[in-house]
Motif scaffolding. Structure first.
Motif, PDB file in Angstrom:
ATOM      1  N   PHE A  31       0.835  -1.201   0.000  1.00  0.00           N
ATOM      2  CA  PHE A  31       0.000   0.000   0.000  1.00  0.00           C
ATOM      3  C   PHE A  31       0.869   1.250   0.000  1.00  0.00           C
ATOM      4  O   PHE A  31       0.975   1.965   0.983  1.00  0.00           O
ATOM      5  CB  PHE A  31      -0.944   0.015   1.206  1.00  0.00           C
ATOM      6  N   TRP A  62      -0.464   6.823  -3.776  1.00  0.00           N
ATOM      7  CA  TRP A  62      -1.268   7.951  -3.290  1.00  0.00           C
ATOM      8  C   TRP A  62      -2.687   7.964  -3.869  1.00  0.00           C
ATOM      9  O   TRP A  62      -3.612   8.412  -3.190  1.00  0.00           O
ATOM     10  CB  TRP A  62      -0.560   9.269  -3.581  1.00  0.00           C
ATOM     11  N   PHE A  79      -4.668   5.619  -1.865  1.00  0.00           N
ATOM     12  CA  PHE A  79      -4.838   6.243  -0.549  1.00  0.00           C
ATOM     13  C   PHE A  79      -5.986   7.251  -0.600  1.00  0.00           C
ATOM     14  O   PHE A  79      -6.891   7.234   0.248  1.00  0.00           O
ATOM     15  CB  PHE A  79      -3.532   6.937  -0.137  1.00  0.00           C
ATOM     16  N   GLU A 103      -9.561   6.794   1.256  1.00  0.00           N
ATOM     17  CA  GLU A 103      -9.891   7.805   2.261  1.00  0.00           C
ATOM     18  C   GLU A 103     -11.222   8.463   1.924  1.00  0.00           C
ATOM     19  O   GLU A 103     -12.074   8.667   2.802  1.00  0.00           O
ATOM     20  CB  GLU A 103      -8.770   8.844   2.304  1.00  0.00           C
ATOM     21  N   LEU A 155     -10.337   4.340   4.849  1.00  0.00           N
ATOM     22  CA  LEU A 155      -8.981   4.606   5.324  1.00  0.00           C
ATOM     23  C   LEU A 155      -8.998   5.840   6.216  1.00  0.00           C
ATOM     24  O   LEU A 155      -9.675   6.829   5.910  1.00  0.00           O
ATOM     25  CB  LEU A 155      -8.052   4.814   4.124  1.00  0.00           C
ATOM     26  N   TYR A 172      -6.348   8.452   7.981  1.00  0.00           N
ATOM     27  CA  TYR A 172      -4.990   8.979   8.138  1.00  0.00           C
ATOM     28  C   TYR A 172      -4.767   9.389   9.590  1.00  0.00           C
ATOM     29  O   TYR A 172      -5.577  10.104  10.179  1.00  0.00           O
ATOM     30  CB  TYR A 172      -4.819  10.183   7.203  1.00  0.00           C
ATOM     31  N   TRP A 207      -6.622   1.028   7.672  1.00  0.00           N
ATOM     32  CA  TRP A 207      -7.353   0.667   6.452  1.00  0.00           C
ATOM     33  C   TRP A 207      -8.256  -0.516   6.780  1.00  0.00           C
ATOM     34  O   TRP A 207      -7.775  -1.536   7.240  1.00  0.00           O
ATOM     35  CB  TRP A 207      -6.344   0.310   5.358  1.00  0.00           C
TER      36      TRP A 207
END
Length: 301
Positions: A183, A186, A189, A193, A198, A200, A224
């Motif tokens: 993983f 970006w 990600f 998100e 996900l 952060y 995640w």
């Protein structure tokens, strides 16, 4: 002994040849998204130390990492749009045999075609041919990329083929339901998100260092699907062809199972790590060491 090993680590010489070719590729990466224009990130707080498998983690970032991404631009760039079609093709958990449908195989082929049409990958191919690591025939190079990045193999024993380099690096995997492995992309990600899959948790750095919203590499912590990654790392804003190009070069230029090279790209000093899984890629990721005289260290896997 530990002090000696640390001295060896920090005194490792910069690989100037790879720095030169990677900076060429950086300059050719016209699809790279621009911070503050095409996307905006909020690095927020520094994440604390937690061990793998921890269930209770203090959140040092109340906001998402990505506050904005120009999705129209993302969708209009062929390599990005074809990358995004691949992200839902894989089983998240290792130990579950992957099944590649005819449609998914076509998506992989179209993605590789798009990558091969970019100036970034054309220059990487030219470099590899000059080093005797690839043939000039584009069809053979496409097959080489397909083997390195998309050939399925066993990451967990006693199962069918359950992983590949692309899945591990660009999509991410979980192991035993308690560990995130890979993983390092970006786009994945951001999309995870955005879909609330996900969370952060903050950047990873030494206490006196603060990453910048313009940094193109971040060391970070996140969860995640409820599983924590204590320390991860990823390029931010770069194109898939740039990431595939630099890691393919390192993979083909070295035969060791694990290779770490120290390079300077743009204004950053990075460690680039590549681990082999036979003739295929096991993992590949960047670690930001310094940017504009800042020093940041982390460990990912």
């Amino acid at each position: 002994m530990l002090a000696f090993l640390f001295f060896l680590l920090i005194s490792s010489p910069v690989n100037q040849e790879l720095s030169n070719i990677f900076n060429e590729l950086w300059g050719l990466d016209v699809n790279r998204m621009n911070p503050g224009i095409d996307y905006t990130i909020a690095v927020q707080g520094r994440a604390g130390f937690v061990s793998q498998g921890s269930l209770v983690v203090q959140d040092h970032a109340s906001l998402p990492l990505f506050s904005n991404v120009n999705e129209a631009k993302l969708g209009n760039m062929t390599t990005f749009s074809r990358l995004m079609k691949l992200l839902d093709n894989y089983e998240r958990s290792t130990g579950i045999t992957e099944r590649v449908t005819t449609e998914e195989q076509t998506e992989i082929s179209l993605f590789l075609d798009a990558v091969l049409e970019t100036q970034v990958m054309k220059r990487a191919h030219q470099y590899l041919v000059s080093k005797g690591k690839s043939r000039s025939d584009l069809r053979l190079f496409k097959s080489q990329l397909s083997l390195i990045w998309f050939h399925l193999y066993h990451r967990q024993r006693n199962t069918g083929p359950d992983s590949c380099g692309f899945e591990h690096v660009f999509v991410g995997e979980t192991r035993s339901g308690t560990e995130i492995i890979g993983f390092h992309n970006w786009v994945q990600f951001y999309l995870q998100e955005k879909n609330s899959q996900l969370d952060y948790k903050g950047y990873k750095a030494r206490e006196h260092d603060l990453p910048d919203q313009d940094d193109h590499v971040l060391n970070l912590q996140f969860s995640w699907h409820g599983v924590l990654k204590p320390v991860g790392s990823a390029f931010i804003g770069t194109s898939p062809e740039f990431e595939m190009a630099i890691f393919t070069i390192i993979f083909l230029m070295n035969t060791e199972r694990s290779t770490t090279v120290l390079v300077n790209i743009d204004q950053c000093q990075l460690e680039l790590v590549v681990v082999r899984q036979g003739r295929c890629l096991g993992t590949a990721y960047p670690k930001l060491l310094s940017s504009n005289s800042r020093h940041v260290r982390g460990h990912a896997r």
